[in-house]
Design an enzyme around this catalytic site. Structure first.
Site, short mmCIF file in Angstrom:
data_model
loop_
_atom_site.label_atom_id
_atom_site.label_comp_id
_atom_site.label_asym_id
_atom_site.label_seq_id
_atom_site.Cartn_x
_atom_site.Cartn_y
_atom_site.Cartn_z
N HIS A 203 40.41 41.55 46.52
CA HIS A 203 41.20 42.64 45.63
C HIS A 203 40.25 43.64 45.66
O HIS A 203 41.38 45.16 45.54
CB HIS A 203 41.67 42.26 44.76
CG HIS A 203 40.82 42.36 43.59
ND1 HIS A 203 40.51 41.44 42.32
CD2 HIS A 203 40.84 43.21 42.95
CE1 HIS A 203 39.63 41.81 41.97
NE2 HIS A 203 40.22 42.82 41.61
C1 UD1 Z 1 43.66 47.00 39.34
C2 UD1 Z 1 41.64 47.65 39.02
C3 UD1 Z 1 40.24 46.64 39.04
C4 UD1 Z 1 41.14 45.27 39.09
C5 UD1 Z 1 42.47 45.19 38.96
C6 UD1 Z 1 42.56 43.43 38.78
C7 UD1 Z 1 41.72 49.88 38.91
C8 UD1 Z 1 41.07 51.67 39.22
N1 UD1 Z 1 41.76 48.69 39.64
O1 UD1 Z 1 42.67 47.52 40.75
O2 UD1 Z 1 39.52 47.11 38.54
O3 UD1 Z 1 40.17 43.99 39.80
O4 UD1 Z 1 43.47 45.37 38.96
O5 UD1 Z 1 43.41 43.26 39.57
O6 UD1 Z 1 42.41 50.12 37.75
N2 UD1 Z 1 50.52 46.16 43.40
C9 UD1 Z 1 51.69 45.97 43.70
N3 UD1 Z 1 52.07 45.04 42.83
C10 UD1 Z 1 51.33 44.69 41.50
C11 UD1 Z 1 50.48 45.49 41.12
C12 UD1 Z 1 49.76 46.04 42.58
O7 UD1 Z 1 51.85 45.85 45.02
O8 UD1 Z 1 51.99 43.82 40.59
C13 UD1 Z 1 50.02 46.67 44.97
C14 UD1 Z 1 50.11 48.08 45.00
O9 UD1 Z 1 50.00 48.54 46.59
C15 UD1 Z 1 49.84 49.00 44.53
C16 UD1 Z 1 47.93 48.28 45.07
O10 UD1 Z 1 48.78 46.84 44.78
O11 UD1 Z 1 48.98 50.38 44.85
C17 UD1 Z 1 46.84 48.42 43.95
O12 UD1 Z 1 46.83 48.35 42.14
P1 UD1 Z 1 46.30 49.04 41.63
O13 UD1 Z 1 46.71 48.40 40.17
O14 UD1 Z 1 46.01 50.34 41.86
O15 UD1 Z 1 44.98 48.33 41.38
P2 UD1 Z 1 44.11 46.99 41.94
O16 UD1 Z 1 44.08 46.79 42.87
O17 UD1 Z 1 45.23 45.93 41.44
N1 UDP Z 2 43.26 35.19 38.60
C1 UDP Z 2 44.49 34.43 38.25
N2 UDP Z 2 45.04 34.40 39.41
C2 UDP Z 2 44.81 34.84 40.56
C3 UDP Z 2 43.98 35.49 40.91
C4 UDP Z 2 43.24 35.80 39.54
O1 UDP Z 2 45.26 34.07 37.00
O2 UDP Z 2 45.35 34.75 41.88
C5 UDP Z 2 43.09 35.44 37.42
C6 UDP Z 2 41.59 34.83 36.66
O3 UDP Z 2 40.48 33.87 36.86
C7 UDP Z 2 40.57 35.91 36.45
C8 UDP Z 2 41.25 37.04 36.55
O4 UDP Z 2 42.54 37.08 36.80
O5 UDP Z 2 40.66 35.30 35.10
C9 UDP Z 2 40.75 37.98 36.98
O6 UDP Z 2 41.32 39.39 36.84
P1 UDP Z 2 41.07 39.93 38.39
O7 UDP Z 2 40.27 39.16 39.75
O8 UDP Z 2 42.36 40.60 39.29
O9 UDP Z 2 40.25 41.09 37.70
P2 UDP Z 2 38.71 41.83 37.64
O10 UDP Z 2 38.39 40.44 37.10
O11 UDP Z 2 38.34 41.82 39.25
O12 UDP Z 2 38.85 42.56 37.54
#
Ligand code: UD1
Ligand code: UDP
Length: 353
Positions: A203
């Site tokens: 991601h």
């Molecule tokens: C965010 C965090 C990242 C973290 C990740 C955990 C920032 C800058 N990034 O990244 O550090 O590792 O969360 O998962 O804060 N979207 C959906 N549904 C949702 C959420 C997101 O469709 O419920 C899609 C949307 O298209 C959105 C994109 O995912 O634009 C990115 O979501 P966003 O929260 O901006 O960043 P993450 O990649 O989730």
């Molecule tokens: N995780 C989850 N379901 C998923 C993928 C990840 O519960 O389908 C959990 C994972 O076990 C960990 C956390 O989400 O505890 C990590 O989040 P993510 O990878 O989204 O973000 P990051 O840690 O890179 O910020």
């Protein structure tokens, strides 16, 4: 003592699951959900299955460009803080919800608690690196997970208020692994048996937003020929479709899963292939070889100990590691004792403003 805790993204719900129920016994803690993550399988599922207290405020900010998203959070969080007048604001990790919460509090002179402080990738192109550096510099209590994080902060002149309490995600894994084994039915649902598959997550923006990197990663997963389970973040689902990438039949794409299913998959798999921060640590806690598809990591201990290998988005390196990376060294104790939340309670109670 009143604490407002700001949450918004999946890993923050999981960290709160390890902290908030204990905090409730000692503090008046109110959760504020920014709405950064909003799909049921990115948010509600964690509150329901991990028994996280219901947020007192839901800001419904949703997705957007960094400035717009963070700015909207800042405006709304400030309103909550002015109404609630808490003694502390607590934030987790390094997302846009983290910087919005810490900045809103700091401007109002409310002391900030940063959980998972001191992590550095030394890559300022990452939004997370910007968020964590800024948050650390405006925090009053910095709860760090490792000695490396203490050293990183010292190098930036931050020593006051820094406490190495260990990793709250280790607290979480110790608490939830057996519960996941008892409750999760994911292995049956996906017709998996122990040790017959690899688990993958993707991601990170630097991988999803770059077609060359995302194509190389997907090509490596396919070329490995191994059975790979890929619970796919919505961001990556969107980019795979936009770039027209096809994955091989050996790669099973599923919707994001709840934490109990995730921990069950992590516990049962052969290896983990990921660009996630939290998943790298969980691999280490559960003694699973971790292949990290990034150019660097904040969790350097896991690499130095031989259980994590950095392969970037290089197709040949990823495939080779999937087939051949087999760590054997004893894992060392870098992440504390799994009692981070308890230590945090005492340190907050004893904090002199
Ligand atoms: C965010 C965090 C990242 C973290 C990740 C955990 C920032 C800058 N990034 O990244 O550090 O590792 O969360 O998962 O804060 N979207 C959906 N549904 C949702 C959420 C997101 O469709 O419920 C899609 C949307 O298209 C959105 C994109 O995912 O634009 C990115 O979501 P966003 O929260 O901006 O960043 P993450 O990649 O989730
Ligand atoms: N995780 C989850 N379901 C998923 C993928 C990840 O519960 O389908 C959990 C994972 O076990 C960990 C956390 O989400 O505890 C990590 O989040 P993510 O990878 O989204 O973000 P990051 O840690 O890179 O910020």
């Amino acid at each position: 003592m009143k604490i407002i805790t700001i949450l918004g993204a999946r890993p923050q719900f999981i960290k709160a699951a390890a902290v908030s129920n204990l905090f409730r016994q000692h503090f008046d803690e109110l959760l504020v959900h920014t709405g950064q993550h909003y799909d049921a399988n990115m948010s509600d599922v964690f509150f329901e299955e991990l028994n996280i207290p219901k947020p007192a405020y839901h800001l419904n900010i949703g997705s957007g460009n960094h400035g717009a998203q963070t700015g909207a959070m800042l405006t709304e969080i400030e309103k909550v803080l002015l109404t609630e007048q808490p003694d502390f604001v607590m934030v987790y990790g390094d997302t846009n919800s983290t910087i919005a919460g810490s900045l809103a509090a700091s401007k109002l002179l409310i002391p900030v608690i940063h959980v998972e402080a001191g992590l550095r990738s030394f890559n300022k192109a990452m939004p997370e690196e910007q968020n964590r550096i800024l948050t650390d510099h405006i925090s009053d209590l910095l709860f760090v997970p490792t000695q490396t994080a203490v050293d990183n902060l010292k190098n930036e002149g931050i020593q006051k208020g820094v406490f190495n309490v260990g990793d709250v995600m280790y607290d979480g894994i110790l608490h939830f692994t057996e519960i996941a084994k008892a409750k999760s039915t994911i292995l049956n649902t996906l017709e998996l048996t122990e040790n017959d598959f690899l688990l993958c997550t993707i991601h990170r923006a630097e991988n999803t937003n770059d077609p060359i990197r995302l194509k190389a990663i997907c090509a490596a997963l396919t070329a490995s020929g191994e059975k790979i389970i890929l619970p796919l973040h919505p961001r990556t689902q969107k980019y795979i479709a936009d770039y027209g990438i096809e994955l091989g039949a050996n790669v099973k794409v599923i919707e994001p899963v709840g934490y109990l299913d995730m921990v069950r998959l992590e516990s049962a798999c052969k290896k983990i292939v990921t660009d996630s921060g939290g998943v790298q640590k969980e691999a280490f806690f559960l003694a699973k070889p971790c292949i990290t598809m990034r150019d660097e990591t904040e969790w350097v201990e896991t690499v130095n100990n031989g259980w994590n290998v950095i392969v970037g988005a290089d197709e040949a390196k990823i495939k080779d590691a999937i087939l051949n990376f087999n760590p054997t060294r004893e894992r060392l104790d870098y992440f504390g004792k799994g009692n981070a939340a308890e230590l945090m309670v005492d340190l907050i109670k004893n904090h002199k403003k």
